[in-house]
Write a protein that holds these residues in place. Structure first.
Motif: not given
Length: 288
Positions: A185, A187-188, A191, A194-196, A198-199
């Motif tokens: 969980t 944080d990156k 910023r 991309p969220d994908s 990082w997941r």
């Protein structure tokens, strides 16, 4: 006394190999599996709120021992021991210290083991002569750090027995649970990532962690591992081996050697180091 750590020797070739980073999650779990280390991390570490700064500080500090020269390593060892003197607290109703000799030796042992495991998984296993040289060199590093002579097994075979016995006594604890949650969980670091992506990074870290932990400990921690995942991991490991092994050792370790030398320079130029801290909040190697 081992051969000095210079270009071409075993510690120089393997300690800073970029493939060692693939075992970052594994080594963190093994460290905090030790009850005293777990208590110290729980009470004094900021890794859950600011893991990236802590990771950079730790990597910068480690780089000095192998790539910063003997004088730089002695200064850094003294700094770390002084820093850890204040890391004390209570564990199960008893006082603990981050300089507890057994816990201190165990943290060093996990760092000794990482490059050997990284080559076993993702490269070519070290030969007997390389293991002998590498282990002797890392024992010298341990002595500089203040690890007691009696806590340094005399040779690699004895070290492996000690390591396996320690792992056999470990089980889950709340600090390990918090580490897993942080990996999933956190944080990156920037910023724009991309969220994908990082997941995917978080899932990959947990996958590599489960793949490389000692199987018995993995089972005690309740981490599932399937035959399908095992095959997937070995396909990944084979690809890394094929791509990375032909790269010269000087290139595989360049980042760690550069960081080590930079940190030695900062130690010799404290005003420049202080300006960096004032400007960014943390300097390289400012903690561990």
């Amino acid at each position: 006394m081992a051969a000095p750590i210079v270009r071409g020797t075993a510690a120089w070739k393997y300690f800073g190999d970029f493939r060692d980073g693939l075992l970052a999650g594994q080594v963190l779990v093994l460290q905090v599996a030790h009850p005293v280390v777990a208590a110290g991390v729980r009470d004094h570490s900021d890794y859950t709120s600011d893991p990236w700064t802590r990771l950079m500080r730790t990597g910068a500090s480690l780089s000095i021992y192998v790539y910063g020269g003997a004088a730089g390593a002695r200064v850094e060892a003294g700094r770390l021991r002084e820093l850890h003197r204040s890391f004390t607290g209570s564990m199960d109703g008893r006082r603990y210290s981050a300089l507890n000799p057994a816990a201190y030796a165990w943290v060093h042992a996990t760092l000794v083991k990482v490059p050997v495991d990284a080559q076993r998984f993702f490269g070519r296993p070290l030969s007997s002569s390389e293991l002998e040289e590498y282990y002797a060199q890392m024992c010298d590093v341990g002595r500089m750090l203040g690890v007691r002579e009696r806590d340094l097994p005399p040779d690699w075979a004895a070290f492996e027995r000690y390591y396996d016995e320690m792992v056999a006594g470990f089980a889950g604890n709340p600090t390990i649970d918090q580490l897993f949650e942080t990996i999933r969980t956190v944080d990156k670091p920037v910023r724009w990532l991309p969220d994908s992506w990082w997941r995917l990074h978080g899932r990959t870290q947990m996958f590599l962690l489960r793949a490389t932990l000692p199987p018995a400990l993995r089972e005690r921690l309740g981490l599932q591992w399937t035959l399908r995942e095992h095959r997937r991991f070995w396909r990944f490991a084979s690809a890394v081996r094929i791509l990375a092994t032909p790269i010269p050792a000087g290139l595989r370790t360049a980042h760690m050697r550069w960081i080590g030398k930079l940190n030695v320079w900062f130690r010799a130029h404290p005003k420049a180091y202080q300006r960096l801290i004032d400007g960014h909040g943390h300097g390289p190697g400012s903690g561990a």
